[in-house]
Scaffold this motif. Structure first.
Motif, PDB file in Angstrom:
ATOM      1  N   GLN A 227     -19.817 -10.627 -21.474  1.00  0.00           N
ATOM      2  CA  GLN A 227     -19.755  -9.385 -22.231  1.00  0.00           C
ATOM      3  C   GLN A 227     -19.727  -9.670 -23.738  1.00  0.00           C
ATOM      4  OE1 GLN A 227     -16.633  -6.754 -20.997  1.00  0.00           O
ATOM      5  NE2 GLN A 227     -16.943  -5.305 -22.657  1.00  0.00           N
ATOM      6  N   ARG A 371     -30.468  -2.907 -13.361  1.00  0.00           N
ATOM      7  CA  ARG A 371     -29.043  -2.598 -13.464  1.00  0.00           C
ATOM      8  C   ARG A 371     -28.607  -2.624 -14.917  1.00  0.00           C
ATOM      9  NH1 ARG A 371     -29.233  -6.252  -9.278  1.00  0.00           N
ATOM     10  NH2 ARG A 371     -28.476  -7.947 -10.608  1.00  0.00           N
ATOM     11  N   ASP A 373     -24.660  -1.867 -16.861  1.00  0.00           N
ATOM     12  CA  ASP A 373     -23.278  -1.384 -16.806  1.00  0.00           C
ATOM     13  C   ASP A 373     -22.840  -1.021 -18.226  1.00  0.00           C
ATOM     14  OD1 ASP A 373     -20.601  -0.901 -16.537  1.00  0.00           O
ATOM     15  OD2 ASP A 373     -20.112  -2.836 -15.604  1.00  0.00           O
ATOM     16  N   THR A 376     -19.620  -2.818 -19.629  1.00  0.00           N
ATOM     17  CA  THR A 376     -19.682  -4.205 -20.091  1.00  0.00           C
ATOM     18  C   THR A 376     -20.854  -4.471 -21.027  1.00  0.00           C
ATOM     19  OG1 THR A 376     -21.051  -4.897 -18.206  1.00  0.00           O
ATOM     20  CG2 THR A 376     -18.651  -4.989 -17.929  1.00  0.00           C
ATOM     21  N   GLY A 417     -29.468   0.220 -10.028  1.00  0.00           N
ATOM     22  CA  GLY A 417     -28.133  -0.077  -9.531  1.00  0.00           C
ATOM     23  C   GLY A 417     -28.100  -0.823  -8.215  1.00  0.00           C
TER      24      GLY A 417
END
Length: 466
Positions: A227, A371, A373, A376, A417
């Motif tokens: 991250q 994907r 997120d 993060t 996802g």
């Protein structure tokens, strides 16, 4: 001296050998930097992501980090099919995600073919894009049954416009019924495919991004990422959004070592052949071709009238090792030459001018994915199983929407996802991957001997996305 500085990148493939302009490596990262988006990998996934991010927000600072040169990997060495193919079949997608989602995925893939053509024209990228469609030849009774079943399945979903040619279809001698492949009983024509020169595409896209302010650092190996930071051999790249776009080379990074399996696909190119040959072969400019065997082959008629022809068959290497020595296999190259001549006997005397190969990325369930997120800031796309030349464009558009928080139909597609299972540790991974290749070869022999659809292929079907 850094060995990358003297590397012969033109020797990577026919495509690299014939791309205009130089292949000199761009400068590497020269210390720690901060950027809005860091993209790991200078192939089509990463470059398309940068392209569409700028379309969403031109103020973004974007850094692409590449170990070799942009287009070094599969993006610059593939078969040149800008197709609507997705590694999972529509029926498989329906079982996993429902009918509406499967149809939406198919429509998005079909639309992507034209999107690539639109962008390359708008950006002035001369990548020999011609939307000529694909011919898939059926050369046995078993293959003809498979061809008819494919057309019937497509008709049930009402999205793909597949057409069965030959096999009593059309008037004898008509253009639609003229099949140039030896022994062809019929062929399925899919209009949703364009012939391209992949290295021209990826190199042209990289140049267009640099003109718009994207920084591409080459000769910079990513060692790890987490991250907010990408650790490289040349310094750290700090970014709130990080995209891993390494496809088969993801096996060389610790975090994704078992997420993707690098499987090699090899190709050959012939000398240019006269127009009369191509007329007899029934392959028009812009057309790609294959047949219904299980151990995949694929080809195209290049802009300068060569065959660029490839196929699977190279074995998986222990530990998911990726090495330049695996790009060349005399045994596989000779198999490809014999297969090409078997398909088109008139090419028997054609000189083979180029031989090359490289790894593609295979997820455990053969399901490509995108994907991101937002918590993060970590994202990825890949697992194309060789169907990536156009799928990368859809991935880039989707990642751009996810990263910028844009609500669109793309972010609701069923591959967004999706999390594939990890590959098993060795020796299970080695045994399973090579057994799968062996099974596909056995399936082709089984069909030639029995004249019936292969039982081995039926068993393997669910494991390879069917």
């Amino acid at each position: 001296m850094d060995p990358h500085l003297t590397r012969d990148y033109r020797g990577l493939s026919f495509w690299h050998d014939t791309v205009p302009g130089g292949l000199d490596r761009r400068p590497p990262l020269d210390g720690d930097i901060h950027t809005d988006v860091a993209i790991i990998g200078g192939g089509l996934t990463g470059l398309w992501t940068a392209h569409y991010l700028l379309a969403r927000d031109e103020s973004l600072t974007i850094t692409v980090i590449e170990k070799e040169i942009a287009g070094f990997g599969a993006s610059g060495r593939n078969g040149g099919w800008c197709s609507a193919l997705f590694p999972r079949s529509t029926a498989s997608l329906e079982r996993a995600h429902g009918r509406a989602a499967a149809i939406a995925m198919r429509q998005a893939m079909i639309d992507t073919v034209d999107e690539v053509g639109r962008v390359t024209a708008a950006e002035g990228i001369d990548c020999h894009f011609v939307r000529g469609g694909t011919l898939a030849f059926a050369r046995s009774a078993a293959q003809l049954r498979s061809a008819r079943a494919e057309v019937e399945e497509a008709a049930r979903y009402g999205v793909d416009a597949l057409e069965l040619r030959g096999a009593g279809v059309g008037d004898p001698g008509s253009e639609d019924s003229r099949l140039g492949a030896a022994g062809a009983l019929g062929a399925v024509f899919d209009p949703a495919c364009a012939r391209v020169h992949p290295a021209r595409l990826v190199r042209g896209l990289a140049a267009s991004l640099e003109r718009r302010g994207v920084r591409i650092v080459e000769g910079t190996e990513v060692e790890a990422y987490s991250q907010g930071v990408v650790r490289t051999s040349r310094g750290a790249v700090f970014a709130p959004a990080i995209v891993q776009a390494t496809e088969g080379y993801g096996a060389t990074i610790g975090q994704s070592h078992r997420d993707i399996l690098p499987l090699y696909s090899l190709m050959i190119a012939t000398e240019p052949l006269p127009d009369e040959f191509w007329h007899r072969a029934g392959i028009a400019h812009g057309q790609t071709f294959t047949d219904f065997r299980h151990l995949l082959v694929y080809g195209q008629r290049t802009a300068d009238n060569r065959f660029a022809f490839g196929g699977r068959g190279a074995r998986y290497h222990w530990g998911s090792v990726v090495s330049a020595e695996y790009d060349r296999s005399p045994k596989v190259f000779e198999h490809l030459r014999r297969t090409l001549v078997d398909l088109f006997p008139g090419a028997a005397d054609a000189a083979i001018t180029h031989r090359w190969g490289g790894p593609l990325g295979v997820p455990r369930d053969w399901h490509a994915s995108v994907r991101f997120d937002p918590a993060t800031g970590l994202g990825s796309a890949g697992g194309y199983v060789g169907d990536g030349l156009s799928t990368t464009n859809l991935a880039g558009r989707t990642l751009a929407d996810l990263i910028t928080g844009t609500d669109s139909s793309l972010v609701r597609l069923p591959w967004v996802g999706h999390q594939s299972p990890r590959w098993e540790p060795e020796p299970i991974r080695f045994a399973a991957a090579n057994a799968g290749l062996l099974a596909m070869g056995i399936a082709d022999v089984e069909e030639r001997v029995t004249g019936r659809p292969s039982l081995a292929a039926r068993v393997m079907g669910p494991l390879v996305g069917h």
